[in-house]
Write an enzyme that holds these catalytic residues in place. Sequence first.
Site: not given
Ligand SMILES: Cc1cc2nc3c(=O)[nH]c(=O)nc-3n(C[C@H](O)[C@H](O)[C@H](O)COP(=O)(O)O)c2cc1C
Length: 330
Positions: A72, A102
Site C-alpha cells: 500500500q 488515512c
Molecule cells: C494501528 C493501526 C494502523 C493503521 N494503519 C493503516 C495503514 O497504514 N493504512 C490503511 O489504509 N489503514 C490503516 N489503518 C486502518 C485499518 O486498515 C482499518 O481500516 C481500520 O482499523 C478499521 O478496521 P477494523 O475495525 O477492522 O480495525 C490502521 C488502523 C490501526 C488500528
Amino acid sequence: MAKIGTIDVGEFPLLLAPMEDVSDPPFRALCKEQGADVVYTEFISSEGLIRDAAKSVMKLDIYEKERPVGIQIFGANLESMLQSVEIVERSGPDIIDINYGCPVKKVVSKGAGAGILKDIPLMVSLTEAMVKHTKLPVTVKTRLGWDQDSIKIVEVAERLQDVGASAISIHGRTRVQMYKGEANWAPIAEVRNNPRMHIPIFGNGDVDTPERAVEMRDQYGLNGAMIGRASIGYPWFFREVKHYFKTGEHLDPPTMEERLDAARRHLQMAIDWKGEKLGVFETRRHYTNYFKGIPHFKDYRQKMVTSDDAADVFAAFDEVEKEFSGYEFV
Ligand SMILES: Cc1cc2nc3c(=O)[nH]c(=O)nc-3n(C[C@H](O)[C@H](O)[C@H](O)COP(=O)(O)O)c2cc1C
C-alpha cells in the site's frame, strides 16, 4: 469467487488490513498461517520511497509465503506516485493498493490519504494514471467520504472502477469520524448493489466477531471482509471466522501452547527482520491480546513490554509457560 485482477482470492476472502507498525512481514506471516487470504503491508509514503528513505524502503520487504500480498502506498503528487509504483514493482508484490483513507492530520494536510476525499477528480485521475503505469492490479482503500454531508461513495466507486481499479475496500466511516462511533456498512452495500459494479467490494470496520463477518457477507452482500484491529495479537481470528463460516460454530480459542509459540516466533521473526531493538519494540503491542484472559498477567506483561533486551522477553514467555501451562482460555 472473488478475483483481484486475475488473482483468485476465494469465496468471501478475509483480508488483513494495512496497519502502520502492525502489518509487517512477521505479523503478516502469522495471519497468513491462520487463514488470511490476502495480506497488505502498512502504508508506505511515496515521497519517502522516491527519496529512498530507509524506513520506507524496508517496508517493501515481502516474502513468498505470504502471497498474495499487496503493497500500500500513499501520496497526492502524481509524479511521486508514478515513480513509487516503479519502485514498488521491483519488490514483486501481487497487488498495489492506494491509501485514500488515512485520517491523520499530517497525511491529510498534504491532500493524501483521506485528504483526497475532498478532491474526487484528483482521486480518479491519480488512480487512472497508476493503473496505466503498471501491469499489476491496483486496488483502492478508502472511507465513505470526508464527512457525513459529502458521502458519495457509490459514485466514487463507480468512477474508480471505470478507470481500472481491480477492487475497492471501504471502511464504513468518514474521515471526520476518525475511528469513533460504529462503522456504517449500509453505504458499502449500496456500492455493492449498484448494478454497474462488477469488481469486488470488500467491507471494513468493526469486524470483530465471526458473527459480524457473516453479517457482512449475508446481510450486506459484500465480497469479502478486511480485518484490522481484531487481529492485533490475535492472528487466530482468521481461522475462527473461517471455522464459523463452515460449521456455524465457534472454534475453541487457541491454547496456551499455540499462543506462546506465536509470541516466540513473532518476536524471533521481528528480530531477524528488523534487528533486536526494533523487533522487541514493535512486537510489544501484540502481547496484551496474545495472553488476554490470564489472571494477574500484569506483571508478566510489564516484563514483556519494558525490556529492550530480547532475552528478557523470551524469559518472560518461559515464566508464563511455567506458571500457566495448560491454562484453559474461554
Ligand atoms: C494501528 C493501526 C494502523 C493503521 N494503519 C493503516 C495503514 O497504514 N493504512 C490503511 O489504509 N489503514 C490503516 N489503518 C486502518 C485499518 O486498515 C482499518 O481500516 C481500520 O482499523 C478499521 O478496521 P477494523 O475495525 O477492522 O480495525 C490502521 C488502523 C490501526 C488500528
